[in-house]
Each structure stands twice: as structure tokens, then as C-alpha cells.
Design an enzyme around this catalytic site. Structure first.
Site, PDB file in Angstrom:
ATOM      1  CB  CYS A 146      42.843 -55.417  75.268  1.00 16.79           C
ATOM      2  SG  CYS A 146      43.372 -56.461  73.761  1.00 16.79           S
ATOM      3  CG  ASN A 174      44.750 -55.149  77.867  1.00 19.67           C
ATOM      4  OD1 ASN A 174      43.847 -55.805  77.605  1.00 19.67           O
ATOM      5  ND2 ASN A 174      44.574 -53.714  78.785  1.00 19.67           N
ATOM      6  N   GLY A 175      48.030 -57.505  75.970  1.00 18.80           N
ATOM      7  CA  GLY A 175      49.522 -57.476  75.652  1.00 18.80           C
ATOM      8  C   GLY A 175      49.774 -58.847  74.841  1.00 18.80           C
ATOM      9  CD  GLU A 177      60.267 -38.937  64.834  1.00 18.32           C
ATOM     10  OE1 GLU A 177      59.283 -38.707  65.587  1.00 18.32           O
ATOM     11  OE2 GLU A 177      60.238 -38.179  63.795  1.00 18.32           O
ATOM     12  CE  LYS A 215      58.167 -37.203  67.844  1.00 20.46           C
ATOM     13  NZ  LYS A 215      57.909 -36.576  66.551  1.00 20.46           N
ATOM     14  CD  GLU A 255      57.708 -32.360  66.001  1.00 25.93           C
ATOM     15  OE1 GLU A 255      56.888 -32.308  65.351  1.00 25.93           O
ATOM     16  OE2 GLU A 255      58.208 -33.358  66.664  1.00 25.93           O
TER      17      GLU A 255
END
Length: 608
Positions: free
Chosen positions: A2, A98-99, A480, A484, A487
Site C-alpha cells: 500500500c 499499511n500492514g 540460502e 547469500k 554471493e
């Protein structure tokens, strides 16, 4: 996501609010609205659909007030209708939000019992009624706002205006971003600095937990404990066309911090938090009840999201899942069987190997479903069913918010599949949806570990090797985490299933090797704790990610413990991804690498 805009101006603000909301259209939305104070009274215009519909409404009935708030909404609680569009209002207060307000049901029941009348299906409306109740009790607007904030649980950003207070704008941030713009005799508020660019380049970013009282000549900011605080004024580089880094050093940092908001909106697209049910998926070319096997293909971080999805689909829905790295799957001539569903996962929707896998499965007669962040992409166009993530533009090459939004979609689909197959009854559906609804707040709490993680990065950044281990749902997060780190920091890292340590990787462990252990208090915690003992016996430097119970039961004293909030086992991958990302980010910053554009890597891999 939003979008929020607020203006205390010296001339009518409605048109300017709409123009600012247009700058936030990239975040996505399904309705929009504006509220202003005209001669002290609250007046609203709202419209379903695009901003042009709101503009048409304003053309028919212009607003002349010089103080107002505006909003573009992605539906979370309640359908995307004008009735549910923001701003929401009582006779005294208008609010944009928002949220997610997690405890809105209990608050609504309490407010209704006290005589409040609700007009929408949203969680947002409880905020307007809470502030209104405070005003009716004789509190000042700022005191009523402070009192209301203490009752709210969730991750959110808020802005409010109050009847009769034409020089007052109230704002709060807990998990979702919010920025204040400083003008000459005017003050502005926005979800993103680019919304404020036409008005000012002088921006103040609220920290998590802050709330603010704005007038045209003064800005007062308070922290979560209601203590007055100063936040720096930043000169923002304004652009109508570029996503702004805000007050973050890198896009990756901003995107990590956006996760409570974007994950919340992604979940709300598939789940109805109000009824604690999954939303119906219309016009699918397949029925999960008939699926005999799911074949997931993806690359890199998306592959690890798919691996978490495998655990969810098998455990929740009882569907066997095969998962392959797309670059291998496309060449190994895997048989496509009747009853197979091919599910491809790609942030860009253009990943060459994943697209080739899609076409291989399609040629084999399998129905195709795709999880993508770019719905105009080739993969989205060629898939039979598209499940979109609502991550918004992701600029950093190392995926963060796109990854957790992919997880949000996979978790939601697993519940849908479980329900279709009779494995998830109404009570279990409600439990799982309720657990997922808490994820944005839990992510916001995890982000508060950042100072501790920044200090940790300064102790591990010279390491030649780092190991990550986990079991069950934590195993893909270990993979992951290792990806990360290598990377963006260029440190060699490996992710392993904790039970595989003794089958080889433990040979690498000595006093120089940090071992990141991802171990929430789940059904496998005791076994992971045994693996930690094996590491400790060989002098490994254990960095433990767990919860309070896990810290008590670890049975050893790690070099570092990051304590996350308690949560249901099913949602741990979404929340534990946050500290894993922060470890990689801060280690890379200390090493001085190009965090957003690491060497040799590209955001979208469109060649083999």
C-alpha cells in the site's frame, strides 16, 4: 504494498496527494482514496480500481481542504471495494494504514461492545475507533494516538487526521516504512521518499517503533517508549522514475527491511485474515485434489524457496514433491507422468533454465503453475496459472524480499492444496492462517537483532570458511544463508543438513570456522542440539539462531546466540530468513564489497 501520503499545506492538497500516490503505483494497489479537513470537518473521496477512478470522483466533487491524507490499497482484510478503501473514518478521525493489525478481532469486539459502529470489513477501521474513543474520554489527539498504538499488535504504518485540527497530522511506524518531508510552511508524509520528491528534498525517516506529531512548523518524534527522539534530516535524491534507497546505504538493506510489509501484502493476497481462511483460486487449469505429484524447478535462491515448499506441500497437503535445479532438470529427460503438476519459481520470470524447464513440462502434457514477481514476464505469459508475489521492484542482485514473498506464496498454496485434499480441516486452516498472519510482526521483531548482527559481522568477516546447518524446514534456510554470504561477501560458505555433518563436512570444523546453526524449538531441535555438541567438541565457533526455549535447552554456550521470537514451527523459514540475510549483508559491508551488484552476478539470468 500500500501507499501512504499526507500533506499539511498552504493550499488545497487533494490533487497533490493523488499526484504523489501515482509515484507509488509501482507498489501495486486495487483501490484508492483521499480524506481532507474542510473548515475543520472530515471529507472523503474513495474509489475502487485505479487512481483515474479517484481522479474522476474528485473532478465531480472537488475537495478544497489544505490538510489531508491519501492511500493506495492492496486488499488484506475485506474485498477490494470502495467500502473497504482507505481512508477509514469515524465522525472525528480519518486513518490510512499499511500492514496488518493482528489483534483487530478482539479490538473490534471490544469497540462494538462500547457502541462503535463499523462500516467496513477491514482491520484498519479499529484504529480510527480507538483514537476516537480516546478523544471521547477527553484525551488530546496526540495522547489518544499514543494510547491507541499501545493496543495494536502487528506490523504497520499509520497516518491520521482529526476533525477540527487543521494543523495536525499524526503518524506511526512499526515494521512498515514511513518518511516525513520538510517544506516551507508545509509538511509531508509518505511511504517512500519518491512520493515526496515534488515537494521537498529534505526528508526524515522514522525508525521502527517511532510515532510522530506533525504541524506545518514543527515535527515531534517519539520512540516506542514515548520518549522524544531526534532523527536526522537527509537530503534525498529525488526522481520520478527510480526506486529510492531512502536512508539505507544499499538497496539490499532497504529490501531486507521492506519484508514485513511486502510479505504481509503477499500473504493477504492469498489468505483472508478476517475469516482465517484461504481465498479461493479461480480459473485454475488443475485441481490440487487430483494432483499426484508436484515437480518444482527453479534456480539459486528461488530453488531454496522451492525446497521449503517441498516440506510444506508434503507435510500439510500430503503431495509428493520432486524438486530440481532447473539447469539440471531441463537436460535429464525426467519422465512427465499423468497427474503431475509442474511448478516453476522465478523472481524475474525470465530465467532461461527455468523457462526451458517450463516448456519441457508443457511439451510433456503437464499443467504449469508459476510463482513470479513480474506478471508480464515470459514465464508468466506461458504458464497456465500464475501466482504472483507482491515484493515490488527488487534492485539488489542478491534476492531478499522476493525470496520471502515466494515462501509466503508457497505456504499459502500448501494450505490451499491441503484443504482441497481433505488433509486440512477448518480448525487447522484457521490455525495455519493465523500463524502466517503473525509473520510480518515477527519479521519486524527479527529486524531488531540488526545491531547485534552488525557486531557479529565484524568478528566473522575475515573467516575463510563458514558452515551453515539446519534440519527440516531450517535446512533450506541454511543453504540460502550460505549462498547469500558467498554471493555478496565472497567468503566461501556451505549449507548442510545438520544430520550430514558426520558424513563429511565436520572435517572442515576447527576453531577458525564459524558454524551458523539454525535451530528453532521445533520437533527436530534435540537432534540439531546433538549436532551442535559435535561441532563444539571440535572447537567450532557456534552462532546459534534460536528462540528463548532453544537458548535454555541448547546444552552449551555458543560464541553468539541470536534469540528470535517464539512462533509456530511452520512459519520459521519466513522469519529466520531475516537474520540470515542480515549476517550476509553486514559481513559484506565490513568487507567493502559491492553489495547491490556483486561481481560476476546478474539480477536476471536470461542465458545458460
Amino acid at each position: 504494498m500500500c501507499g501512504i501520503v499526507g500533506i499539511l499545506g498552504t493550499r488545497p492538497v487533494a490533487e497533490r496527494i493523488v499526484e504523489s500516490l501515482k509515484r507509488l503505483e509501482y507498489r501495486g494497489y486495487d483501490s484508492a482514496g483521499v480524506a481532507v479537513l474542510e473548515h475543520g470537518d472530515l471529507t472523503r473521496r474513495r474509489a475502487e480500481g485505479k487512481l483515474k477512478n479517484l481522479e474522476a470522483s474528485l473532478d465531480r466533487a472537488p475537495l478544497t481542504g489544505t490538510a489531508g491524507i491519501g492511500h493506495t490499497r492492496w486488499a488484506t482484510h475485506g474485498a477490494p471495494t470502495e467500502r473497504n478503501a482507505h481512508p477509514h473514518a469515524t465522525d472525528r478521525v480519518a486513518v490510512v494504514h499499511n500492514g496488518i493489525i493482528e489483534n483487530f478481532r478482539e479490538l473490534k469486539d471490544e469497540l462494538v461492545a462500547g457502541g462503535a459502529k463499523f462500516e467496513s470489513d477491514t482491520d484498519t477501521e479499529v484504529v480510527a475507533h480507538l483514537i476516537t474513543r480516546g478523544l471521547a474520554e477527553g484525551l488530546s489527539p496526540r495522547a489518544a494516538m499514543g494510547q491507541a498504538l499501545k493496543r495494536l499488535r502487528g506490523a504497520f504504518a499509520l497516518a491520521a487526521i482529526v476533525k477540527g485540527e487543521e494543523d495536525l497530522l499524526l503518524a506511526a511506524r512499526r515494521g512498515s516504512p514511513l518518511a516525513i518531508g520538510l517544506g516551507t510552511g508545509e509538511v509531508y508524509l509518505g511511504s517512500d521518499a519518491i512520493a515526496l520528491a515534488p515537494f521537498t528534498s529534505r526528508v526524515v525517516y522514522l525508525d521502527d517503533g517511532d510515532w510522530a506529531v506533525l504541524t506545518r512548523e514543527n515535527v515531534e518524534i517519539f520512540d516506542e517508549h514515548d520518549r522524544p527522539v531526534e532523527r536526522p534530516v537527509v537530503v534525498a535524491a529525488a526522481s520520478a522514475f527510480l526506486v529510492d534507497k531512502g536512508n539505507y546505504r544499499h538497496f539490499m538493506a532497504k529490501e531486507i527491511h521492506e519484508q514485513p510489509e511486502v510479505v504481509g501484502h503477499t500473504l493477504a493476497h492469498y489468505l483472508d485474515f478476517a475469516t482465517e481462511t484461504v481465498r479461493p483460486l479461480d480459473d485454475l487449469a488443475f485441481d490440487f485434489a487430483d494432483v499426484k505429484r508436484i515437480t518444482i524447478t527453479a534456480c539459486g535462491t528461488a530453488f531454496y524457496a522451492g525446497l521449503v515448499g517441498k516440506y510444506w506441500f508434503e507435510r500439510i497437503a500430503g503431495i509428493p514433491v520432486e524438486i530440481d535445479v532447473a539447469s539440471e532438470f531441463r537436460y535429464r529427460e525426467a519422465p512427465i507422468l499423468p497427474g503431475d503438476l509442474a511448478l516453476v519459481v522465478s523472481q524475474s520470470g525470465e530465467t532461461a533454465d527455468t523457462l526451458a524447464s517450463l516448456r519441457y513440462c508443457k511439451d510433456g502434457g503437464s499443467p504449469i503453475a508459476a510463482i513470479v514477481n513480474v506478471t508480464t514476464s515470459t514465464i508468466a505469459r506461458e504458464a497456465g496459472a500464475v501466482f504472483k508475489t507482491l515484493a515490488g521492484p527488487e534492485i539488489g542482485v542478491a534476492s531478499t524480499k522476493a525470496f520471502t514473498c515466494q515462501l509466503a506464496v508457497l505456504a499459502s498454496l500448501a494450505i490451499v492444496a491441503g484443504k482441497a485434499r481433505g488433509r486440512v480441516d477448518a480448525a487447522e486452516e484457521a490455525r495455519l492462517v493465523r500463524a502466517l498472519s503473525e509473520v510480518p510482526r515477527l519479521m519486524a521483531q527479527a529486524l531488531r537483532l540488526e545491531p547485534q548482527i552488525e557486531a557479529l559481522a565484524r568478528r566473522i568477516h575475515r573467516s575463510a570458511d563458514v558452515l551453515y546447518i539446519g534440519r527440516g524446514l531450517s535446512y533450506p534456510i541454511a543453504l540460502e544463508g550460505a549462498l547469500k554470504l558467498k554471493e555478496i561477501s565472497y567468503i566461501h560458505a556451505e549449507g548442510n543438513a545438520a544430520g550430514e555433518l558426520k558424513h563429511g563436512p565436520i572435517a572442515l570444523v576447527d576453531e577458525k570456522v564459524p558454524v551458523v546453526v539454525i535451530a528453532p524449538s521445533d520437533r527436530l531441535f534435540e537432534k540439531t542440539a546433538s549436532n551442535m555438541q559435535e561441532v563444539a567438541a571440535r572447537g567450532g565457533r557456534i552462532i546459534l539462531l534460536t528462540d528463548a526455549e532453544g537458548r535454555r535447552n541448547a546444552g552449551l554456550d555458543p560464541a553468539e546466540t541470536l534469540v528470535l521470537p517464539d512462533m509456530p514451527e511452520e512459519v520459521t523459514p519466513l522469519v529466520y530468513a531475516v537474520p540470515i540475510q542480515l549476517i550476509a549483508y553486514h559481513t559484506a559491508v565490513v568487507n567493502g564489497t559491492d553489495v547491490d551488484q556483486p561481481r560476476n552476478l546478474a539480477k536476471s539470468v536470461t542465458v545458460e
